[in-house]
Design a protein around this motif. Structure first.
Motif, PDB file in Angstrom:
ATOM      1  N   GLN A 170       0.727  -1.227  -0.091  1.00 35.35           N
ATOM      2  CA  GLN A 170       0.074  -0.092   0.038  1.00 35.35           C
ATOM      3  C   GLN A 170       0.867   1.278  -0.049  1.00 35.35           C
ATOM      4  O   GLN A 170       0.566   2.218  -0.635  1.00 35.35           O
ATOM      5  N   SER A 171       2.061   1.335   0.874  1.00 37.10           N
ATOM      6  CA  SER A 171       2.641   2.514   1.021  1.00 37.10           C
ATOM      7  C   SER A 171       3.673   2.447  -0.324  1.00 37.10           C
ATOM      8  O   SER A 171       3.628   3.781  -0.877  1.00 37.10           O
ATOM      9  N   ALA A 172       4.112   1.566  -0.928  1.00 41.27           N
ATOM     10  CA  ALA A 172       4.894   1.393  -1.969  1.00 41.27           C
ATOM     11  C   ALA A 172       4.037   2.229  -3.182  1.00 41.27           C
ATOM     12  O   ALA A 172       4.374   3.183  -4.012  1.00 41.27           O
ATOM     13  N   GLU A 173       2.717   1.746  -3.232  1.00 39.37           N
ATOM     14  CA  GLU A 173       1.834   2.294  -4.562  1.00 39.37           C
ATOM     15  C   GLU A 173       1.572   3.607  -4.293  1.00 39.37           C
ATOM     16  O   GLU A 173       1.535   4.492  -5.246  1.00 39.37           O
ATOM     17  N   LYS A 174       1.223   4.160  -2.982  1.00 42.49           N
ATOM     18  CA  LYS A 174       1.034   5.304  -2.822  1.00 42.49           C
ATOM     19  C   LYS A 174       2.090   6.421  -3.046  1.00 42.49           C
ATOM     20  O   LYS A 174       2.010   7.515  -3.695  1.00 42.49           O
ATOM     21  N   ILE A 175       3.410   5.820  -2.805  1.00 43.83           N
ATOM     22  CA  ILE A 175       4.509   6.538  -2.942  1.00 43.83           C
ATOM     23  C   ILE A 175       4.686   6.696  -4.581  1.00 43.83           C
ATOM     24  O   ILE A 175       5.024   7.970  -5.298  1.00 43.83           O
ATOM     25  N   MET A 176       4.452   5.500  -5.375  1.00 46.83           N
ATOM     26  CA  MET A 176       4.678   5.584  -6.922  1.00 46.83           C
ATOM     27  C   MET A 176       3.658   6.774  -7.232  1.00 46.83           C
ATOM     28  O   MET A 176       3.881   7.116  -8.501  1.00 46.83           O
ATOM     29  N   GLU A 177       2.381   6.684  -6.749  1.00 45.50           N
ATOM     30  CA  GLU A 177       1.253   7.626  -7.470  1.00 45.50           C
ATOM     31  C   GLU A 177       1.567   9.014  -7.350  1.00 45.50           C
ATOM     32  O   GLU A 177       1.524   9.887  -8.025  1.00 45.50           O
ATOM     33  N   ILE A 178       2.428   9.428  -5.919  1.00 44.13           N
ATOM     34  CA  ILE A 178       2.699  10.763  -5.708  1.00 44.13           C
ATOM     35  C   ILE A 178       3.921  11.275  -6.656  1.00 44.13           C
ATOM     36  O   ILE A 178       3.916  12.135  -7.033  1.00 44.13           O
ATOM     37  N   ALA A 179       5.031  10.467  -6.684  1.00 45.54           N
ATOM     38  CA  ALA A 179       6.271  10.689  -6.953  1.00 45.54           C
ATOM     39  C   ALA A 179       6.375  10.863  -8.444  1.00 45.54           C
ATOM     40  O   ALA A 179       6.141  10.058  -9.248  1.00 45.54           O
ATOM     41  N   ASP A 180       7.341  11.872  -8.710  1.00 45.25           N
ATOM     42  CA  ASP A 180       8.116  12.030 -10.273  1.00 45.25           C
ATOM     43  C   ASP A 180       9.539  11.497 -10.082  1.00 45.25           C
ATOM     44  O   ASP A 180       9.995  10.984 -11.103  1.00 45.25           O
TER      45      ASP A 180
END
Ligand SMILES: [Zn+2]
Length: 195
Positions: free
Chosen positions: A171-181
């Protein structure tokens, strides 16, 4: 806002006859400068303070000039040198096991220590894990993600890291990928997200 990776964390861990030697296993250290404030994300492991000092000097800074140190989590490869920044406000987050409630910066996701920098909870690898989201002047988002994600996860979507809770890690990894450039992981080079 300027974001500088001072030290790129390694993955080095070697087996020794009496266990695993983690001496040369240390985290990335990132310097964020904005509005006259200096923030470090993570402080690497044992023996790395002289190198941090040397890298800060390249920006005409000394350890005394650091206003904030964010610890993504409290593992020693990230937290060992935290006490060497005498004027820094240390930002961390702790989950309290007994009651399941939170204390110390419980409201951390809504606190803005420096304009343009947000802190998000990214549990899974560690129960107190957080990541730092910095919005650059060009609008791109850089996530200093500690051990909440690594390059292998980005490439394969499979978990290759240690996690006390695999679902939370994902969940955390997906959240980061969604936010990050861009993702600056706790170990290894910066990852550019293709969007
Ligand atoms: Zn680590």
């Amino acid at each position: 806002m300027e974001i500088h990776v001072l030290i790129v964390g390694t993955h080095a861990m070697k087996e020794t006859p009496d266990g695993v030697d983690v001496y040369d296993h240390y985290s990335t250290v990132t310097l964020i400068q904005s509005e006259g404030k200096n923030m470090l994300v993570d402080t690497a492991g044992r023996g790395k303070f002289p190198l941090i000092k040397e890298k800060l000097a390249e920006f005409s800074l000394s350890p005394e000039d650091i206003h904030y140190v964010v610890l993504t989590h409290f593992h020693l490869d990230h937290a060992y040198n935290v006490s060497f920044f005498p004027n820094a406000h240390v930002i961390g987050w702790i989950h309290e096991w007994k009651t399941g409630s939170t204390f110390r910066f419980a409201d951390i996701e809504n606190m803005e220590f420096i304009k343009g920098i947000k802190i998000i909870k990214t549990l899974g690898h560690a129960e107190e894990h957080l990541s730092v989201v910095a919005t650059r002047d060009d609008g791109k988002k850089v996530v200093m993600a500690g051990d909440a994600i690594n390059k292998k996860y980005v490439d394969t979507r499979e978990l290759h890291a240690m996690a006390y809770d695999k679902n939370l890690y994902k969940q955390s990894a997906e959240k980061i990928m969604e936010i990050a450039d861009f993702i600056i992981p706790g170990h290894g080079e910066m990852i550019e997200m293709k969007k």
